[in-house]
Design an enzyme around this catalytic site. Structure first.
Site, mmCIF file in Angstrom:
data_model
loop_
_atom_site.group_PDB
_atom_site.id
_atom_site.type_symbol
_atom_site.label_atom_id
_atom_site.label_comp_id
_atom_site.label_asym_id
_atom_site.label_seq_id
_atom_site.Cartn_x
_atom_site.Cartn_y
_atom_site.Cartn_z
ATOM 1 N N ASP A 122 5.208 2.727 7.668
ATOM 2 C CA ASP A 122 6.420 1.944 7.108
ATOM 3 C C ASP A 122 7.673 2.943 6.853
ATOM 4 O OD1 ASP A 122 4.341 -0.216 6.732
ATOM 5 O OD2 ASP A 122 3.966 0.396 4.637
ATOM 6 N N GLU A 160 7.102 -10.006 8.235
ATOM 7 C CA GLU A 160 7.025 -9.298 6.943
ATOM 8 C C GLU A 160 8.107 -7.862 7.408
ATOM 9 O OE1 GLU A 160 3.301 -7.464 5.982
ATOM 10 O OE2 GLU A 160 2.799 -6.861 7.964
HETATM 11 O O1 FUB Z 1 1.737 -0.782 4.434
HETATM 12 C C1 FUB Z 1 1.063 -1.850 3.969
HETATM 13 C C2 FUB Z 1 1.865 -3.008 4.665
HETATM 14 O O2 FUB Z 1 1.322 -3.016 6.017
HETATM 15 C C3 FUB Z 1 3.212 -2.956 4.534
HETATM 16 O O3 FUB Z 1 3.837 -3.252 3.440
HETATM 17 C C4 FUB Z 1 3.558 -4.013 5.698
HETATM 18 O O4 FUB Z 1 4.803 -3.939 6.389
HETATM 19 C C5 FUB Z 1 2.592 -3.447 6.825
HETATM 20 O O5 FUB Z 1 3.040 -2.284 7.486
#
Ligand code: FUB
Length: 446
Positions: free
Chosen positions: A33, A208
């Site tokens: 991320d 997301e």
């Molecule tokens: O790293 C945990 C979660 O996985 C993140 O918050 C999302 O964007 C995905 O990458």
């Protein structure tokens, strides 16, 4: 193989040169991320820090993140690990047993650096159960950051992203099924109005990781989305920071290795645009231990973005006197070359390039020869004696030296004198002249 000495220094001092990077950028720990930012002429990357769950610490088979590190670089090649900048233990409102310090972001305002992060709140904290978004503040981009006593009121979700528009108005974006956006007050700590569901994004498949940037009056909303089975990176555009947005294209296709998540940020640095994202290079059998990457990003004349094809070579010039990891190749011959881990039990040792046929070659782009080298050294191991030739710019370009390999079950460093005078930037070709399998870990010029 990456230097263990460097990793040890990082652990002892908290700040150290972490990696001479290609992709992945960081190889002594798992990172995901990546939120990249340019502060004071230097690139800082704020990633999540994946760790393996152990008994009583986190949940096996799921994401586990207890803290954040920040990494910085001036040349996108040498990355400094500034150590731990915030942990779940030091966030007053966080459930310090939840290991859910997910994707963060950081932004500067009036000489302060604001780190936005999602994590699980402990029982009784405002916003209810589940993910809240907190802010931690520092006087320096490399931290350490001090968390505010409470999370931001009115946000229930993950993956915060913050921009400050040209008129000084700050916006926060996050995900919770939908993508949300809201104005932030100038204190950067409170919402200035209710969050809105951003339109018009796909209604099917998880979305997301919102990350917005502005270019020439257009707001680009980039986000991971499961259009098929796993996430790909898409983007939508608007003339307004809170939309409505119009789907504009795919920034990066689904990971070829099958890593289920991806998560991106986009920066412009020294005139070039870059996409930061992640994959599961160092943990191919468990895609919740991820590794961050960077590749160049290009715009078309109409403002659309050309799809980014992930590379192993990554970005930046590699200095010739460093261990050049040719397994992070730019191109290779169709047959006779394979890339494998040096040791599958210790994947952070990196990869090796095995040549199994005469004429097999790999190309490694953009090596900077700042000092005219007198020798080329290769770290090699092979079943049979044989030769590797080192050429510049073409498989049959200028012959720099011939490295004689010999049968050995251990890695050996073999040094050869260079007859030619080399300077400037060149692509490197390593060409096998033997039929037996021989592996190369790295080459360097001194
Ligand atoms: O790293 C945990 C979660 O996985 C993140 O918050 C999302 O964007 C995905 O990458």
């Amino acid at each position: 193989m990456r230097s263990l000495k460097i990793i040890t220094v990082a652990i002892l001092s908290g700040t150290a040169l972490s990696s001479f990077a290609q992709n992945p950028l960081i190889t002594d720990q798992f990172t995901a991320d990546p939120s990249a930012r340019v502060f004071n002429g230097r690139v800082y990357v704020y990633p999540s820090h994946d760790i393996k769950a152990t008994k009583g610490h986190g949940r096996a088979g799921w994401f586990n993140m207890a803290d954040y590190h920040v990494f910085s670089s001036q040349n996108l090649t040498d990355w400094t690990d500034h150590g731990v900048i915030l942990t779940q233990q030091t966030v007053p409102w966080a459930d310090s047993t939840s290991y859910s310090m997910w994707a963060p972001d950081c932004i500067d305002r009036n000489g302060k650096y604001y780190l936005y992060f999602p994590t699980n709140a402990k029982a009784g904290v405002a916003n209810g159960r589940g993910f809240a978004v907190g802010v931690a503040i520092s006087d320096r981009p490399e931290g350490p950051f001090k968390a505010e006593p409470d999370p931001i009121k009115g946000i229930h979700g993950i993956d915060p992203n913050v921009i400050i528009d040209k008129d000084g108005q700050a916006y926060i974006y996050y995900a919770q099924g939908n993508l949300y956006g809201a104005k932030l007050k100038s204190n950067m700590l409170e919402l200035d109005g209710d969050p809105v569901i951003l339109k018009d994004f796909p209604t099917k498949g998880l979305k997301e990781g919102p990350y917005v940037f502005e270019r020439d009056g257009t707001y680009y909303m980039t986000y991971p989305h499961v259009e098929n089975k796993i996430e790909r990176l898409e983007y939508a555009t608007s003339k307004n920071p809170l939309g409505p947005f119009t789907f504009t294209g795919v920034l990066m296709d689904e990971s070829a290795s099958g890593c289920w998540t991806n998560h991106q940020s986009v920066i412009q640095y020294k005139g070039q645009w870059y996409l930061f994202y992640h994959n599961d290079d160092l943990s191919p059998n468990f895609d919740k231990n991820r590794s961050i990457h960077a590749d160049s990003l290009f715009f078309n004349a109409d403002g659309t973005i050309r799809k980014v094809i992930p590379t192993l070579r990554g970005v930046g010039l590699t200095r010739s006197n460093k261990e050049i990891q040719i397994d992070r190749y730019s191109d290779m011959s169709k047959t006779g070359v394979a890339i494998d881990f040096i040791d599958t039990a210790h994947r952070m040792q990196g990869w090796k390039t095995t040549f199994s046929q005469a004429g097999g070659w790999v190309r490694y782009n953009a090596v900077e020869f700042s000092k005219k080298p007198k020798t080329v050294t290769a770290r090699i191991m092979g079943d049979q004696p044989g030769n590797f030739e080192v050429h510049l710019d073409q498989p049959d370009g200028l012959l720099v030296g011939t490295i004689k390999s010999f049968a050995s079950t251990d890695w050996k460093e073999v040094k050869t004198a260079i007859a030619k005078s080399i300077s400037g930037k060149h692509d490197l070709f390593i060409v096998s002249k033997s039929s037996g399998p021989s592996a190369v870990d790295w080459v360097k010029f001194e």
